[in-house]
Structure formats: structure tokens, C-alpha cells
Design an enzyme around this catalytic site. Structure first.
Site, PDB file in Angstrom:
ATOM      1  N   HIS A   1       0.844  -1.185   0.000  1.00  0.00           N
ATOM      2  CA  HIS A   1       0.000   0.000   0.000  1.00  0.00           C
ATOM      3  C   HIS A   1       0.888   1.246   0.000  1.00  0.00           C
ATOM      4  O   HIS A   1       1.995   1.231   0.549  1.00  0.00           O
ATOM      5  CB  HIS A   1      -0.895   0.024   1.231  1.00  0.00           C
TER       6      HIS A   1
ATOM      7  N   GLU B   1       0.889   3.933   1.699  1.00  0.00           N
ATOM      8  CA  GLU B   1       1.322   4.394   3.016  1.00  0.00           C
ATOM      9  C   GLU B   1       2.508   3.587   3.535  1.00  0.00           C
ATOM     10  O   GLU B   1       3.468   4.140   4.061  1.00  0.00           O
ATOM     11  CB  GLU B   1       0.176   4.282   4.043  1.00  0.00           C
TER      12      GLU B   1
ATOM     13  N   CYS C   1      -6.424   2.156   5.419  1.00  0.00           N
ATOM     14  CA  CYS C   1      -7.092   0.934   5.862  1.00  0.00           C
ATOM     15  C   CYS C   1      -6.553   0.557   7.242  1.00  0.00           C
ATOM     16  O   CYS C   1      -5.672   1.234   7.794  1.00  0.00           O
ATOM     17  CB  CYS C   1      -6.815  -0.196   4.860  1.00  0.00           C
TER      18      CYS C   1
ATOM     19  N   CYS D   1      -2.681  -0.012   7.334  1.00  0.00           N
ATOM     20  CA  CYS D   1      -1.910   1.225   7.224  1.00  0.00           C
ATOM     21  C   CYS D   1      -2.093   2.123   8.439  1.00  0.00           C
ATOM     22  O   CYS D   1      -1.145   2.772   8.883  1.00  0.00           O
ATOM     23  CB  CYS D   1      -2.282   1.952   5.936  1.00  0.00           C
TER      24      CYS D   1
END
Length: 144
Positions: free
Chosen positions: A47, A49, A77, A80
Site C-alpha cells: 500500500h 502508506e 485501511c 496502514c
């Protein structure tokens, strides 16, 4: 946020969901960048992040990102959100809300849970329309 949006657009070329992130130090300088790389690398933790946090930690030579700001185009999410709390990010700025998986206010609010030993300040909705439009365009093209 403009740099994060540019990174999000780069993710599309690899078939990844357009999410971009940057980490800023206390002076406002970018010390980490990331975009979704799950499809490109076959990495479930890829992801934006996570990639940006790893890049910032490498830049600083420390996993502790105290006094740093994470700027991301989409509400983080649960994975993260946990990572940014664990990294001791001081401030989170995000664009679009994620009504299906958002863990900063939409579905859960992990980063402000009073049981945690660290809770970052949160600013939401920054360039949210631009972030959401990029996501809508991506998913419409995927469905076509």
C-alpha cells in the site's frame, strides 16, 4: 497532497489502485514517497502508506517517525492505520474517505483509539474531490 496525487496516478500504469502517499519531516520536506505497488510487486502489503513509511524510515535511519506527517490520497485501511501509529507519525492528512475499508473514521477509527499509546492528529478531506475522482475513473475503467 499534490505530490501524493501525482504518485497515485503513477500507480495506474501498473494496474494498481491510484493511491499515493508522502511523508514530510518537521520542516515540511518530503522524506518518503510511496504509491500502491500490490499488483506490480505481488505484495499484499504494498500500500502507498507502507511504501512511504518504509522510504521515510530509510531516509532517517530510524523506524520512529516522530514529528513527521503522512499525507495520503485515500483514508488509510486498518493495516496502514496500524503502521502509521506504530511508526509514531504525528499528523495524518488524507484526501478521500473510504466508506468500505477506512480505518480513520469511515468504518473504524483506529488511530484515535484511546487505548493506544500514540494517537496522531488527523486532517481529512484535503483535495478529496480530486482523489475520489481519480479512484472513480480507475474503477469505471476496470469494470468496462
Amino acid at each position: 497532497m499534490r505530490r501524493a496525487l501525482a504518485l497515485a496516478q503513477e500507480a495506474v500504469s501498473d494496474g494498481d489502485v491510484p493511491v499515493g502517499a508522502v511523508v514530510l519531516d518537521v520542516s515540511g520536506q518530503i522524506i518518503g514517497e510511496g504509491r500502491n505497488i500490490r499488483e506490480r510487486d505481488g505484495d499484499p502489503s504494498g500500500h502507498a502508506e507502507i511504501v512511504a513509511l518504509r522510504d521515510a524510515a530509510a531516509t532517517l535511519g530510524s523506524w520512529r517517525l516522530d514529528d513527521c506527517t503522512l499525507v495520503v490520497t485515500l483514508e488509510p485501511c486498518a493495516m496502514c492505520a496500524g503502521a502509521l501509529v506504530g511508526a509514531r507519525i504525528s499528523h495524518l492528512v488524507f484526501g478521500a474517505f473510504d466508506e468500505k475499508a477506512g480505518a480513520v473514521s469511515s468504518v473504524w477509527d483506529l488511530v484515535r483509539d484511546r487505548r493506544l499509546n500514540h494517537r496522531p492528529e488527523v486532517t481529512s478531506g484535503v483535495l478529496a474531490d480530486e482523489s475520489a475522482e481519480m479512484l472513480r475513473d480507475f474503477f469505471q475503467a476496470e469494470r468496462a
